[in-house]
Write a protein that holds these residues in place. Structure first.
Motif, PDB file in Angstrom:
ATOM      1  N   UNK A 186    -112.637  71.340  45.039  1.00 24.23           N
ATOM      2  CA  UNK A 186    -111.867  70.761  43.939  1.00 24.23           C
ATOM      3  C   UNK A 186    -112.749  70.518  42.715  1.00 24.23           C
ATOM      4  N   UNK A 187    -112.187  70.815  41.526  1.00 22.82           N
ATOM      5  CA  UNK A 187    -112.890  70.628  40.261  1.00 22.82           C
ATOM      6  C   UNK A 187    -112.020  69.816  39.302  1.00 22.82           C
ATOM      7  N   UNK A 188    -112.658  69.313  38.262  1.00 21.64           N
ATOM      8  CA  UNK A 188    -111.929  68.521  37.272  1.00 21.64           C
ATOM      9  C   UNK A 188    -110.780  69.305  36.652  1.00 21.64           C
ATOM     10  N   UNK A 189    -110.942  70.609  36.522  1.00 20.50           N
ATOM     11  CA  UNK A 189    -109.888  71.437  35.925  1.00 20.50           C
ATOM     12  C   UNK A 189    -108.656  71.542  36.823  1.00 20.50           C
ATOM     13  N   UNK A 190    -108.795  71.095  38.067  1.00 19.43           N
ATOM     14  CA  UNK A 190    -107.656  71.088  38.996  1.00 19.43           C
ATOM     15  C   UNK A 190    -106.871  69.790  38.925  1.00 19.43           C
ATOM     16  N   UNK A 191    -107.156  68.966  37.931  1.00 19.88           N
ATOM     17  CA  UNK A 191    -106.427  67.716  37.696  1.00 19.88           C
ATOM     18  C   UNK A 191    -105.666  67.854  36.387  1.00 19.88           C
ATOM     19  N   UNK A 192    -104.371  67.574  36.423  1.00 22.65           N
ATOM     20  CA  UNK A 192    -103.556  67.707  35.229  1.00 22.65           C
ATOM     21  C   UNK A 192    -102.876  66.416  34.834  1.00 22.65           C
ATOM     22  N   UNK A 193    -102.407  66.359  33.621  1.00 25.96           N
ATOM     23  CA  UNK A 193    -101.679  65.197  33.104  1.00 25.96           C
ATOM     24  C   UNK A 193    -100.188  65.499  33.155  1.00 25.96           C
ATOM     25  N   UNK A 194     -99.433  64.591  33.793  1.00 28.43           N
ATOM     26  CA  UNK A 194     -97.987  64.768  33.929  1.00 28.43           C
ATOM     27  C   UNK A 194     -97.261  63.511  33.459  1.00 28.43           C
ATOM     28  N   UNK A 195     -95.946  63.616  33.327  1.00 25.82           N
ATOM     29  CA  UNK A 195     -95.146  62.431  33.035  1.00 25.82           C
ATOM     30  C   UNK A 195     -94.400  61.995  34.294  1.00 25.82           C
ATOM     31  N   UNK A 196     -93.562  60.992  34.164  1.00 24.60           N
ATOM     32  CA  UNK A 196     -92.865  60.436  35.320  1.00 24.60           C
ATOM     33  C   UNK A 196     -91.817  61.345  35.934  1.00 24.60           C
ATOM     34  N   UNK A 197     -91.520  62.463  35.272  1.00 21.17           N
ATOM     35  CA  UNK A 197     -90.603  63.460  35.826  1.00 21.17           C
ATOM     36  C   UNK A 197     -91.352  64.693  36.312  1.00 21.17           C
ATOM     37  N   UNK A 198     -92.664  64.577  36.402  1.00 23.20           N
ATOM     38  CA  UNK A 198     -93.552  65.647  36.864  1.00 23.20           C
ATOM     39  C   UNK A 198     -93.633  66.829  35.899  1.00 23.20           C
ATOM     40  N   UNK A 199     -93.302  66.582  34.632  1.00 27.34           N
ATOM     41  CA  UNK A 199     -93.517  67.605  33.612  1.00 27.34           C
ATOM     42  C   UNK A 199     -94.997  67.643  33.261  1.00 27.34           C
ATOM     43  N   UNK A 200     -95.562  68.816  33.141  1.00 29.51           N
ATOM     44  CA  UNK A 200     -96.986  68.961  32.832  1.00 29.51           C
ATOM     45  C   UNK A 200     -97.200  68.774  31.333  1.00 29.51           C
ATOM     46  N   UNK A 201     -98.073  67.822  30.984  1.00 31.94           N
ATOM     47  CA  UNK A 201     -98.352  67.500  29.579  1.00 31.94           C
ATOM     48  C   UNK A 201     -99.653  68.111  29.094  1.00 31.94           C
ATOM     49  N   UNK A 202    -100.636  68.170  29.977  1.00 26.49           N
ATOM     50  CA  UNK A 202    -101.948  68.710  29.594  1.00 26.49           C
ATOM     51  C   UNK A 202    -102.664  69.163  30.861  1.00 26.49           C
ATOM     52  N   UNK A 203    -102.970  70.454  30.945  1.00 28.54           N
ATOM     53  CA  UNK A 203    -103.614  70.977  32.149  1.00 28.54           C
ATOM     54  C   UNK A 203    -104.141  72.379  31.885  1.00 28.54           C
TER      55      UNK A 203
END
Length: 219
Positions: free
Chosen positions: A50-67
């Motif tokens: 696992x790497x830092x790039x495998x972590x993404x930013x999502x909202x409460x509906x699981x929409x991807x905001x930044x990844x």
């Protein structure tokens, strides 16, 4: 965004694999970063790599905001989001399959021994949440009744869940849960578990604040 926290999540994922909490692609982590946003681990990645790039930013509906391109959050993040909705004090959630604790879950047993001072102080009892199909809405619904009074849960035939005010607290609670499970199994092999008396359990719980430990709302 959140580069330091992403690195910390990736490091803990690798530690989870090293400690035997997550085989292959098992396990997932999330952190509440505020304003309805969450860092979450990517699906389908072995925790050993696992790497830092495998972590993404999502909202409460699981929409991807930044990844990174191709990022998809683990479908089990649904149960993490339910934890945040139920408990405003929770800042991080870890789901894993530690062998000893998961053995209790597969045997249909809660981990409710109160035989170790550190476990009583730091996590309390781990109830057994009834079986639910992974990655579905069944899991959030099943865990919801237990969230107000527990920081660690066993998921029947599945694994374990640890909640914390931050990522390190959640990690330490999972670590304590697994250690208690190992001790409990050994104590049973040696003839049985000798629990701390109810009077002394109450004393330990009352000491949590002085140790800088928070109690679940229902404790």
């Amino acid at each position: 965004m959140y580069s330091e926290l992403r690195e910390q999540i990736a490091e803990i994922c690798r530690m989870m694999w090293q400690k035997g909490w997550a085989a292959a692609n098992d396990g997932n982590i999330s952190v509440n970063v505020g304003e309805g946003k969450f860092l979450a681990t990517q699906t389908g990645i072995c925790k050993a790599f696992f790497k830092a790039e495998n972590v993404g930013l999502i909202d409460g509906d699981m929409n991807v905001l930044d990844a990174a391109p191709g990022f998809k959050p683990s479908s089990e993040i649904k149960m993490h989001l339910r934890c945040y909705r139920e408990r405003a004090d929770i800042g991080a959630v870890i789901h894993a399959h530690p062998v000893a604790a998961t053995s209790f879950a597969c045997a249909g047993l809660p981990l409710d021994d109160e035989c170790m001072i550190s476990t009583v102080l730091e996590v309390g009892k781990a109830p057994l949440v009834p079986y639910a199909t992974p990655s579905t809405d069944e899991v959030p619904e099943m865990i919801a009744p237990y969230l107000q009074s527990h920081d660690v849960l066993l998921l029947e035939n599945h694994g374990a869940l640890a909640l914390g005010r931050d990522l390190i607290t959640a990690f330490c609670r999972m670590d304590t849960l697994e250690h208690q499970a190992q001790v409990s199994i050994n104590a049973r092999l040696l003839g049985g578990v000798k629990n701390i008396s109810d009077v002394n359990v109450k004393k330990l719980i009352s000491m949590r604040a002085s140790y800088g430990l928070s109690s679940p709302p229902g404790a």
